[in-house]
Design a protein around this motif. Structure first.
Motif, PDB file in Angstrom:
ATOM      1  N   ARG A 131      -5.867   2.144  10.144  1.00  0.00           N
ATOM      2  CA  ARG A 131      -4.894   1.074   9.887  1.00  0.00           C
ATOM      3  C   ARG A 131      -4.386   1.142   8.441  1.00  0.00           C
ATOM      4  O   ARG A 131      -3.187   0.997   8.187  1.00  0.00           O
ATOM      5  CB  ARG A 131      -5.530  -0.282  10.158  1.00  0.00           C
ATOM      6  N   GLN A 132      -5.271   1.365   7.480  1.00  0.00           N
ATOM      7  CA  GLN A 132      -4.868   1.475   6.074  1.00  0.00           C
ATOM      8  C   GLN A 132      -3.951   2.675   5.871  1.00  0.00           C
ATOM      9  O   GLN A 132      -2.947   2.591   5.162  1.00  0.00           O
ATOM     10  CB  GLN A 132      -6.093   1.604   5.166  1.00  0.00           C
ATOM     11  N   ARG A 133      -4.300   3.800   6.487  1.00  0.00           N
ATOM     12  CA  ARG A 133      -3.496   5.010   6.375  1.00  0.00           C
ATOM     13  C   ARG A 133      -2.097   4.772   6.925  1.00  0.00           C
ATOM     14  O   ARG A 133      -1.090   5.133   6.316  1.00  0.00           O
ATOM     15  CB  ARG A 133      -4.181   6.158   7.110  1.00  0.00           C
ATOM     16  N   ALA A 134      -1.999   4.147   8.081  1.00  0.00           N
ATOM     17  CA  ALA A 134      -0.695   3.871   8.695  1.00  0.00           C
ATOM     18  C   ALA A 134       0.140   2.940   7.816  1.00  0.00           C
ATOM     19  O   ALA A 134       1.348   3.147   7.655  1.00  0.00           O
ATOM     20  CB  ALA A 134      -0.885   3.268  10.081  1.00  0.00           C
ATOM     21  N   ALA A 135      -0.489   1.933   7.223  1.00  0.00           N
ATOM     22  CA  ALA A 135       0.236   1.000   6.348  1.00  0.00           C
ATOM     23  C   ALA A 135       0.745   1.717   5.099  1.00  0.00           C
ATOM     24  O   ALA A 135       1.865   1.471   4.648  1.00  0.00           O
ATOM     25  CB  ALA A 135      -0.665  -0.165   5.949  1.00  0.00           C
ATOM     26  N   PHE A 136      -0.052   2.621   4.543  1.00  0.00           N
ATOM     27  CA  PHE A 136       0.363   3.374   3.367  1.00  0.00           C
ATOM     28  C   PHE A 136       1.555   4.272   3.695  1.00  0.00           C
ATOM     29  O   PHE A 136       2.559   4.297   2.970  1.00  0.00           O
ATOM     30  CB  PHE A 136      -0.798   4.207   2.827  1.00  0.00           C
ATOM     31  N   ILE A 137       1.477   5.001   4.791  1.00  0.00           N
ATOM     32  CA  ILE A 137       2.577   5.894   5.173  1.00  0.00           C
ATOM     33  C   ILE A 137       3.844   5.095   5.433  1.00  0.00           C
ATOM     34  O   ILE A 137       4.940   5.492   5.036  1.00  0.00           O
ATOM     35  CB  ILE A 137       2.171   6.764   6.374  1.00  0.00           C
ATOM     36  N   ASP A 138       3.712   3.944   6.086  1.00  0.00           N
ATOM     37  CA  ASP A 138       4.860   3.072   6.314  1.00  0.00           C
ATOM     38  C   ASP A 138       5.484   2.633   4.986  1.00  0.00           C
ATOM     39  O   ASP A 138       6.705   2.634   4.837  1.00  0.00           O
ATOM     40  CB  ASP A 138       4.438   1.853   7.132  1.00  0.00           C
ATOM     41  N   VAL A 173       5.356   4.195   2.090  1.00  0.00           N
ATOM     42  CA  VAL A 173       6.032   5.347   1.464  1.00  0.00           C
ATOM     43  C   VAL A 173       7.386   5.589   2.132  1.00  0.00           C
ATOM     44  O   VAL A 173       8.403   5.761   1.457  1.00  0.00           O
ATOM     45  CB  VAL A 173       5.151   6.605   1.539  1.00  0.00           C
ATOM     46  N   LYS A 174       7.399   5.590   3.457  1.00  0.00           N
ATOM     47  CA  LYS A 174       8.653   5.832   4.179  1.00  0.00           C
ATOM     48  C   LYS A 174       9.705   4.774   3.873  1.00  0.00           C
ATOM     49  O   LYS A 174      10.900   5.063   3.884  1.00  0.00           O
ATOM     50  CB  LYS A 174       8.386   5.861   5.685  1.00  0.00           C
ATOM     51  N   ASN A 175       9.272   3.554   3.614  1.00  0.00           N
ATOM     52  CA  ASN A 175      10.207   2.462   3.339  1.00  0.00           C
ATOM     53  C   ASN A 175      10.431   2.241   1.848  1.00  0.00           C
ATOM     54  O   ASN A 175      10.934   1.195   1.439  1.00  0.00           O
ATOM     55  CB  ASN A 175       9.731   1.179   4.015  1.00  0.00           C
ATOM     56  N   GLU A 176      10.039   3.230   1.037  1.00  0.00           N
ATOM     57  CA  GLU A 176      10.291   3.261  -0.411  1.00  0.00           C
ATOM     58  C   GLU A 176       9.784   2.009  -1.132  1.00  0.00           C
ATOM     59  O   GLU A 176      10.458   1.443  -1.993  1.00  0.00           O
ATOM     60  CB  GLU A 176      11.776   3.485  -0.679  1.00  0.00           C
ATOM     61  N   ARG A 177       8.577   1.571  -0.795  1.00  0.00           N
ATOM     62  CA  ARG A 177       7.999   0.411  -1.470  1.00  0.00           C
ATOM     63  C   ARG A 177       7.308   0.773  -2.782  1.00  0.00           C
ATOM     64  O   ARG A 177       6.819  -0.097  -3.480  1.00  0.00           O
ATOM     65  CB  ARG A 177       7.011  -0.290  -0.537  1.00  0.00           C
ATOM     66  N   PHE A 178       7.243   2.062  -3.084  1.00  0.00           N
ATOM     67  CA  PHE A 178       6.647   2.513  -4.344  1.00  0.00           C
ATOM     68  C   PHE A 178       7.729   3.112  -5.212  1.00  0.00           C
ATOM     69  O   PHE A 178       8.684   3.696  -4.737  1.00  0.00           O
ATOM     70  CB  PHE A 178       5.569   3.590  -4.081  1.00  0.00           C
ATOM     71  N   GLU A 179       7.568   2.994  -6.515  1.00  0.00           N
ATOM     72  CA  GLU A 179       8.543   3.595  -7.428  1.00  0.00           C
ATOM     73  C   GLU A 179       8.017   4.906  -7.933  1.00  0.00           C
ATOM     74  O   GLU A 179       6.879   5.144  -8.042  1.00  0.00           O
ATOM     75  CB  GLU A 179       8.786   2.675  -8.609  1.00  0.00           C
TER      76      GLU A 179
END
Length: 54
Positions: A39-46, A48-54
């Motif tokens: 679940r944590q891995r899926a949330a992280f990948i999501d 990244v894909k949605n550009e929530r990190f700078e």
């Protein structure tokens, strides 16, 4: 899993474990790793894909 690149870049390796993934720095492999649940891995990948990190 990791990808080969001829450029100097920061990379991580991600390997599957029982219910998630283990992650480590490719340049500092002796530094250990951290693990996540599926679940944590899926949330992280999501994120990244949605550009929530700078």
């Amino acid at each position: 899993m990791s990808a080969y690149t001829s450029q100097e870049t920061n990379r991580v390796e991600i390997g599957r474990v029982a219910d998630g993934a283990a992650v480590r720095d490719t340049k500092e492999r002796t530094g250990g790793y951290f693990s996540t649940t599926g679940r944590q891995r899926a949330a992280f990948i999501d994120a990244v894909k949605n550009e929530r990190f700078e």
